[in-house]
Write an enzyme that holds these catalytic residues in place. Structure first.
Site, PDB file in Angstrom:
ATOM      1  N   ASN A 128       0.813  -1.213   0.000  1.00  0.00           N
ATOM      2  CA  ASN A 128       0.000   0.000   0.000  1.00  0.00           C
ATOM      3  C   ASN A 128       0.848   1.265   0.000  1.00  0.00           C
ATOM      4  O   ASN A 128       0.472   2.263  -0.616  1.00  0.00           O
ATOM      5  CB  ASN A 128      -0.920   0.002   1.223  1.00  0.00           C
ATOM      6  CG  ASN A 128      -1.994  -1.056   1.134  1.00  0.00           C
ATOM      7  OD1 ASN A 128      -2.835  -1.028   0.255  1.00  0.00           O
ATOM      8  ND2 ASN A 128      -1.960  -2.018   2.049  1.00  0.00           N
ATOM      9  N   SER A 129       1.975   1.230   0.689  1.00  0.00           N
ATOM     10  CA  SER A 129       2.822   2.420   0.806  1.00  0.00           C
ATOM     11  C   SER A 129       4.196   2.241   0.190  1.00  0.00           C
ATOM     12  O   SER A 129       4.760   3.191  -0.348  1.00  0.00           O
ATOM     13  CB  SER A 129       3.003   2.804   2.288  1.00  0.00           C
ATOM     14  OG  SER A 129       1.765   3.013   2.922  1.00  0.00           O
ATOM     15  N   ARG A 130       4.744   1.036   0.273  1.00  0.00           N
ATOM     16  CA  ARG A 130       6.128   0.812  -0.125  1.00  0.00           C
ATOM     17  C   ARG A 130       6.220  -0.241  -1.214  1.00  0.00           C
ATOM     18  O   ARG A 130       5.420  -1.180  -1.275  1.00  0.00           O
ATOM     19  CB  ARG A 130       6.965   0.361   1.076  1.00  0.00           C
ATOM     20  CG  ARG A 130       6.956   1.313   2.245  1.00  0.00           C
ATOM     21  CD  ARG A 130       7.805   2.544   1.988  1.00  0.00           C
ATOM     22  NE  ARG A 130       9.226   2.252   2.111  1.00  0.00           N
ATOM     23  CZ  ARG A 130      10.186   3.093   1.756  1.00  0.00           C
ATOM     24  NH1 ARG A 130       9.873   4.267   1.225  1.00  0.00           N
ATOM     25  NH2 ARG A 130      11.461   2.775   1.924  1.00  0.00           N
ATOM     26  N   TYR A 168      -8.484 -20.121   3.852  1.00  0.00           N
ATOM     27  CA  TYR A 168      -9.343 -18.993   3.481  1.00  0.00           C
ATOM     28  C   TYR A 168     -10.489 -19.478   2.609  1.00  0.00           C
ATOM     29  O   TYR A 168     -10.283 -20.203   1.637  1.00  0.00           O
ATOM     30  CB  TYR A 168      -8.528 -17.942   2.735  1.00  0.00           C
ATOM     31  CG  TYR A 168      -8.702 -16.540   3.277  1.00  0.00           C
ATOM     32  CD1 TYR A 168      -8.172 -16.195   4.520  1.00  0.00           C
ATOM     33  CD2 TYR A 168      -9.388 -15.573   2.556  1.00  0.00           C
ATOM     34  CE1 TYR A 168      -8.315 -14.915   5.029  1.00  0.00           C
ATOM     35  CE2 TYR A 168      -9.534 -14.286   3.057  1.00  0.00           C
ATOM     36  CZ  TYR A 168      -9.000 -13.964   4.292  1.00  0.00           C
ATOM     37  OH  TYR A 168      -9.152 -12.696   4.799  1.00  0.00           O
ATOM     38  N   GLY A 200      -5.378 -11.223   0.623  1.00  0.00           N
ATOM     39  CA  GLY A 200      -4.308 -10.411   0.070  1.00  0.00           C
ATOM     40  C   GLY A 200      -3.116 -11.270  -0.309  1.00  0.00           C
ATOM     41  O   GLY A 200      -2.642 -12.088   0.484  1.00  0.00           O
ATOM     42  N   ALA A 201      -2.628 -11.069  -1.524  1.00  0.00           N
ATOM     43  CA  ALA A 201      -1.514 -11.883  -2.003  1.00  0.00           C
ATOM     44  C   ALA A 201      -0.268 -11.682  -1.154  1.00  0.00           C
ATOM     45  O   ALA A 201       0.558 -12.595  -1.025  1.00  0.00           O
ATOM     46  CB  ALA A 201      -1.228 -11.560  -3.466  1.00  0.00           C
ATOM     47  N   ASP A 202      -0.113 -10.499  -0.563  1.00  0.00           N
ATOM     48  CA  ASP A 202       1.053 -10.267   0.289  1.00  0.00           C
ATOM     49  C   ASP A 202       0.978 -11.084   1.573  1.00  0.00           C
ATOM     50  O   ASP A 202       1.999 -11.622   2.032  1.00  0.00           O
ATOM     51  CB  ASP A 202       1.210  -8.781   0.591  1.00  0.00           C
ATOM     52  CG  ASP A 202      -0.032  -8.160   1.231  1.00  0.00           C
ATOM     53  OD1 ASP A 202      -1.129  -8.771   1.164  1.00  0.00           O
ATOM     54  OD2 ASP A 202       0.092  -7.051   1.787  1.00  0.00           O
ATOM     55  N   THR A 241       0.985  -0.317   6.686  1.00  0.00           N
ATOM     56  CA  THR A 241      -0.172   0.569   6.570  1.00  0.00           C
ATOM     57  C   THR A 241      -1.353  -0.053   7.300  1.00  0.00           C
ATOM     58  O   THR A 241      -2.068   0.607   8.046  1.00  0.00           O
ATOM     59  CB  THR A 241      -0.513   0.807   5.100  1.00  0.00           C
ATOM     60  OG1 THR A 241       0.637   1.328   4.442  1.00  0.00           O
ATOM     61  CG2 THR A 241      -1.671   1.775   4.958  1.00  0.00           C
ATOM     62  N   THR A 296      -2.577  14.110  26.659  1.00  0.00           N
ATOM     63  CA  THR A 296      -3.271  13.655  25.450  1.00  0.00           C
ATOM     64  C   THR A 296      -2.351  12.913  24.495  1.00  0.00           C
ATOM     65  O   THR A 296      -2.735  11.878  23.933  1.00  0.00           O
ATOM     66  CB  THR A 296      -3.936  14.843  24.740  1.00  0.00           C
ATOM     67  OG1 THR A 296      -4.923  15.399  25.620  1.00  0.00           O
ATOM     68  CG2 THR A 296      -4.621  14.402  23.458  1.00  0.00           C
TER      69      THR A 296
END
Length: 259
Positions: A9-11, A92, A99-101, A127, A177
């Site tokens: 998703n990001s890398r 599954y 997801g293939a990853d 991610t 916080t």
């Protein structure tokens, strides 16, 4: 030389396999910076002509990667989850949803474990965070998906009016916080992992080994290690997470060796 490509998703993570040998150090780029991929390809000798990969960044990203590879005379086969491969079965219900990853990472884990191994829990902190279990029978039993640490932090910023983009120490009882947000994120990640560890203990009657990967691990490591000591104590164990650098590329390398 066979290229190994993990389009997340990001890398974008890259490796290779040549005559049974792996890359000394994987490459990693922002998945939106495909020019970095093109430049990296020019450094490879010999030039690769084939690649296999997994892509969870969408069809358009996969097509863009394939086009860059084609300019270098390299074709790619995007791998998809199978019911059974290299001794690992997949529980599954709908293979197309997995997801293939995640599938490739579990295969990479499977290939490093001896026969008769204990159950193994792989936690990947990217991610998204995924928590997947491989049974002693080498069946991928399933797992969890939840927002990763960075996504959790961003959701609080964008979904509320007054909460900051927070970083801070993790404490048992936050009184500030930033601490409250940082602790809440770490607690959510650690709690999900502890749940799956206990589920593995319940299903298999023995404590799962814990493996971890992903850029978010450093942030949540202290809380996870603390909580694992607590959940393991009644069973007389103290689980110590083992870090895997490139489980997805490891799985792809195993598939490439079998082609």
């Amino acid at each position: 030389m066979m290229l190994l490509i993990d389009s997340g998703n990001s890398r974008l993570k890259l490796g290779w396999l040549r005559s049974g040998a792996r890359e000394p150090e994987p490459a990693a780029f922002d998945n939106l910076d495909l020019q970095a991929l093109a430049s990296w390809l020019q450094t490879l000798r010999p030039r690769p002509t084939r690649a296999i990969g997994v892509n969870v960044a969408g069809q358009a990203r996969g097509e863009a990667i394939a086009a860059i590879l084609a300019q270098c005379g390299c074709s790619i086969e995007w791998m998809r989850p199978r019911r059974e491969v290299l001794g690992m079965t997949n529980a599954y219900r709908n293979q197309a949803q997995l997801g293939a990853d995640r599938w490739a990472a579990m295969l990479g884990l499977r290939m490093r474990l001896p026969e008769g191994h204990p159950p193994a829990l792989l936690a990947s902190f990217g991610t998204a965070t995924t928590l997947d279990t491989l049974g002693p029978d080498n069946e991928f039993a399933g797992g969890l998906i939840l927002p990763g640490p960075t996504m959790m932090r961003g959701a609080l910023v964008h979904g509320t009016a007054n909460l900051p983009l927070a970083e801070g120490p993790v404490t048992l009882y936050p009184t500030e916080t930033h601490e409250a947000i940082a602790t809440g994120i770490a607690a959510a990640q650690a709690g999900a992992l502890a749940r799956q560890w206990l589920a593995g203990q319940e299903r298999y009657g023995q404590p799962p080994e814990v493996y971890v990967a992903g850029g978010g691990w450093t942030e949540v490591r202290p809380e996870i290690e603390r909580l694992l000591q607590l959940v393991g104590a009644p069973f007389g164990v103290a689980p110590v997470p083992v870090i895997l650098q490139t489980p997805v590329l490891d799985g792809l390398a195993a598939l490439a060796s079998a082609l």
